[in-house]
Design a protein around this motif. Structure first.
Motif, PDB file in Angstrom:
ATOM      1  N   ASN A   1      -7.522 -10.165   1.047  1.00  0.00           N
ATOM      2  CA  ASN A   1      -6.453  -8.796   1.182  1.00  0.00           C
ATOM      3  C   ASN A   1      -6.028  -8.746  -0.083  1.00  0.00           C
ATOM      4  O   ASN A   1      -5.664  -7.444  -0.485  1.00  0.00           O
ATOM      5  CB  ASN A   1      -5.337  -9.184   2.167  1.00  0.00           C
TER       6      ASN A   1
ATOM      7  N   ARG B   1     -14.986  -8.046  -3.677  1.00  0.00           N
ATOM      8  CA  ARG B   1     -13.603  -7.082  -3.923  1.00  0.00           C
ATOM      9  C   ARG B   1     -13.349  -7.596  -5.371  1.00  0.00           C
ATOM     10  O   ARG B   1     -12.481  -7.060  -5.867  1.00  0.00           O
ATOM     11  CB  ARG B   1     -12.681  -7.432  -2.791  1.00  0.00           C
TER      12      ARG B   1
ATOM     13  N   ASP C   1       2.727   3.979  -4.911  1.00  0.00           N
ATOM     14  CA  ASP C   1       1.642   4.784  -5.675  1.00  0.00           C
ATOM     15  C   ASP C   1       1.889   4.602  -7.375  1.00  0.00           C
ATOM     16  O   ASP C   1       2.945   3.940  -7.838  1.00  0.00           O
ATOM     17  CB  ASP C   1       1.867   6.379  -5.505  1.00  0.00           C
TER      18      ASP C   1
ATOM     19  N   ASP D   1      -8.557  -6.947  -2.143  1.00  0.00           N
ATOM     20  CA  ASP D   1      -8.801  -5.625  -1.551  1.00  0.00           C
ATOM     21  C   ASP D   1      -7.538  -4.546  -1.886  1.00  0.00           C
ATOM     22  O   ASP D   1      -7.809  -3.385  -2.305  1.00  0.00           O
ATOM     23  CB  ASP D   1      -8.701  -5.553  -0.005  1.00  0.00           C
ATOM     24  N   VAL D   2      -6.335  -4.872  -1.988  1.00  0.00           N
ATOM     25  CA  VAL D   2      -5.274  -4.130  -2.195  1.00  0.00           C
ATOM     26  C   VAL D   2      -5.396  -3.837  -3.631  1.00  0.00           C
ATOM     27  O   VAL D   2      -5.163  -2.533  -4.215  1.00  0.00           O
ATOM     28  CB  VAL D   2      -3.985  -4.894  -1.976  1.00  0.00           C
ATOM     29  N   SER D   3      -5.612  -4.957  -4.667  1.00  0.00           N
ATOM     30  CA  SER D   3      -5.731  -4.497  -5.862  1.00  0.00           C
ATOM     31  C   SER D   3      -7.038  -3.414  -6.601  1.00  0.00           C
ATOM     32  O   SER D   3      -6.803  -2.625  -7.423  1.00  0.00           O
ATOM     33  CB  SER D   3      -5.980  -5.769  -6.724  1.00  0.00           C
ATOM     34  N   GLN D   4      -7.879  -3.247  -5.487  1.00  0.00           N
ATOM     35  CA  GLN D   4      -8.938  -2.230  -5.893  1.00  0.00           C
ATOM     36  C   GLN D   4      -8.485  -1.011  -5.310  1.00  0.00           C
ATOM     37  O   GLN D   4      -9.396  -0.179  -5.612  1.00  0.00           O
ATOM     38  CB  GLN D   4     -10.248  -2.924  -5.027  1.00  0.00           C
ATOM     39  N   SER D   5      -7.382  -0.920  -4.470  1.00  0.00           N
ATOM     40  CA  SER D   5      -7.007   0.242  -3.886  1.00  0.00           C
ATOM     41  C   SER D   5      -6.477   1.355  -5.125  1.00  0.00           C
ATOM     42  O   SER D   5      -5.835   0.909  -6.145  1.00  0.00           O
ATOM     43  CB  SER D   5      -5.880   0.289  -3.079  1.00  0.00           C
ATOM     44  N   ALA D   6      -6.897   2.735  -5.077  1.00  0.00           N
ATOM     45  CA  ALA D   6      -6.704   3.406  -6.291  1.00  0.00           C
ATOM     46  C   ALA D   6      -5.020   3.891  -6.417  1.00  0.00           C
ATOM     47  O   ALA D   6      -4.461   3.797  -7.575  1.00  0.00           O
ATOM     48  CB  ALA D   6      -7.351   4.958  -6.057  1.00  0.00           C
ATOM     49  N   GLN D   7      -4.319   3.810  -5.276  1.00  0.00           N
ATOM     50  CA  GLN D   7      -2.984   4.344  -5.287  1.00  0.00           C
ATOM     51  C   GLN D   7      -1.872   3.053  -5.572  1.00  0.00           C
ATOM     52  O   GLN D   7      -0.930   3.119  -5.786  1.00  0.00           O
ATOM     53  CB  GLN D   7      -2.486   4.845  -4.117  1.00  0.00           C
ATOM     54  N   THR D   8      -2.470   1.680  -5.462  1.00  0.00           N
ATOM     55  CA  THR D   8      -1.625   0.493  -5.357  1.00  0.00           C
ATOM     56  C   THR D   8      -1.489   0.012  -6.938  1.00  0.00           C
ATOM     57  O   THR D   8      -2.652  -0.508  -6.970  1.00  0.00           O
ATOM     58  CB  THR D   8      -1.990  -0.424  -4.350  1.00  0.00           C
TER      59      THR D   8
ATOM     60  N   ARG E   1       0.826  -1.216   0.117  1.00  0.00           N
ATOM     61  CA  ARG E   1       0.061   0.024  -0.167  1.00  0.00           C
ATOM     62  C   ARG E   1       0.749   1.116   0.115  1.00  0.00           C
ATOM     63  O   ARG E   1       0.384   2.188  -0.329  1.00  0.00           O
ATOM     64  CB  ARG E   1      -1.053  -0.083   1.243  1.00  0.00           C
TER      65      ARG E   1
END
Length: 350
Positions: free
Chosen positions: A89, A123, A61, A92-99, A58
């Motif tokens: 998890n 997710r 960027d 969840d991380v792959s859905q994050s905009a910055q990661t 995480r």
């Protein structure tokens, strides 16, 4: 993939190797070269490892971080990990905009989405790509040759040339083509071809250095061996009799479920007619034999057993068909003649 490989970190996991989340997490940290980061922190508990890994992912960027690609082979096996923690998890991380993280799952099961927990499914991006083998039999033969051929850089050049010439002759042999054609029409899955070739290669020795057509024929027989029917060879005569009783119940009731009491009654009819060839077992002994068949998964309950339900009346289904039972009986050692005749009779012992 080849074009972008230099610009991303690739993590490959296999459900057959990483059998739980803890092992999978260690493999991820190894492939990402994170083992020695922050001392021995990585080798703590599973929870600590997971938190550390997620924090590391995480922190990146999309502008400056190197993208991470997770490829999960045998994806359906990861679904059976406890609470699907790792899958949740990663998604969840792959859905994050910055990661910049992408997760790709590879599986042969089309119903795998039904196995995901609701929180995991929420997710998931629900993007699915179906890949079907479209090659014809001529291309299949070419694949067969490529899989067996030795490379040009093989240390023993003369043996490599001899081996590759033999492979070419095998590909033109009618017997070999018949074996491959049967497998091709049965399944185009290349893993099945690999298994067939591996079984054939197991016959190669110092005194038998080249594969022959008979090796491939023998490998084909081994590949097609019915594992459940093989289990029947190791059963006791009592257990064989119970299998035959179930076979007759299936014939009479046209495949409807049965319970132990029905099987026991059918067995008793046989005993009364043929008491001179079979010992009359007590009911608890017969029940024990029936439960052994259940453990071997030759029969299975229709519904999940209820604690209050009596064992004798749980509805069951036989997982072998008549042909498998009869074929197994033909090679069963020292099977009583009366038992074979009972199995071959078209009607139940009414």
């Amino acid at each position: 993939m080849k074009q972008v490989r230099g610009n991303l970190l690739e993590v490959r996991l296999n459900g057959l190797l990483q059998t739980n989340d803890k092992v999978a997490l260690k493999e991820i940290t190894r492939q990402l070269n994170l083992e020695n980061v922050v001392g021995d922190k990585v080798f703590g508990s599973f929870a600590e490892n997971l938190v550390f890994l997620l924090e590391a992912l995480r922190k990146g960027d999309r502008s400056s971080s190197c993208p991470v690609l997770f490829v999960l082979d045998e994806f359906d096996l990861f679904v059976h990990h406890k609470n699907q923690t790792l899958l949740y998890n990663l998604f969840d991380v792959s859905q994050s905009a910055q990661t910049p993280v992408t997760v790709i799952g590879l599986t042969c099961r089309q119903d795998v989405l039904e196995l995901l927990e609701k929180r995991v499914k929420s997710r998931f991006s629900h993007r699915q790509i179906y890949l079907m083998n479209s090659f014809d039999f001529r291309q299949y033969i070419t694949i067969f040759k490529k899989q067996l051929a030795l490379p040009a850089e093989f240390p023993d050049e003369s043996f490599a040339q001899q081996w590759n010439t033999n492979v070419q002759h095998l590909s033109e042999d009618k017997t070999v083509q018949d074996v491959l054609r049967n497998l091709f029409h049965y399944t185009k899955d290349l893993r099945s071809l690999h298994l067939l070739l591996m079984l054939a290669l197991s016959h190669v020795t110092v005194h038998h250095p080249l594969i022959t057509a008979s090796d491939l024929q023998e490998a084909s027989k081994q590949y097609r061996t019915d594992s459940r029917a093989n289990i029947v060879h190791g059963l006791s005569v009592l257990e064989i009799c119970l299998m035959i009783a179930m076979k007759h119940l299936n014939d009479v009731h046209e495949g409807e479920p049965f319970n132990f009491q029905m099987v026991y009654n059918e067995f008793q009819k046989f005993i009364q007619r043929k008491a001179h060839c079979m010992y009359n077992f007590e009911k608890p002994v017969v029940m024990k034999a029936f439960e052994h068949l259940l453990q071997l998964e030759l029969v299975r309950p229709i519904e999940r057993p209820n604690i209050r339900a009596q064992r004798e009346y749980l509805l069951m289904k036989l997982l072998l068909d008549n042909t498998q039972i009869m074929d197994a009986l033909q090679v069963y050692p020292n099977c009583p003649v009366d038992v074979k005749q009972w199995a071959a009779s078209s009607l139940s012992w009414l």
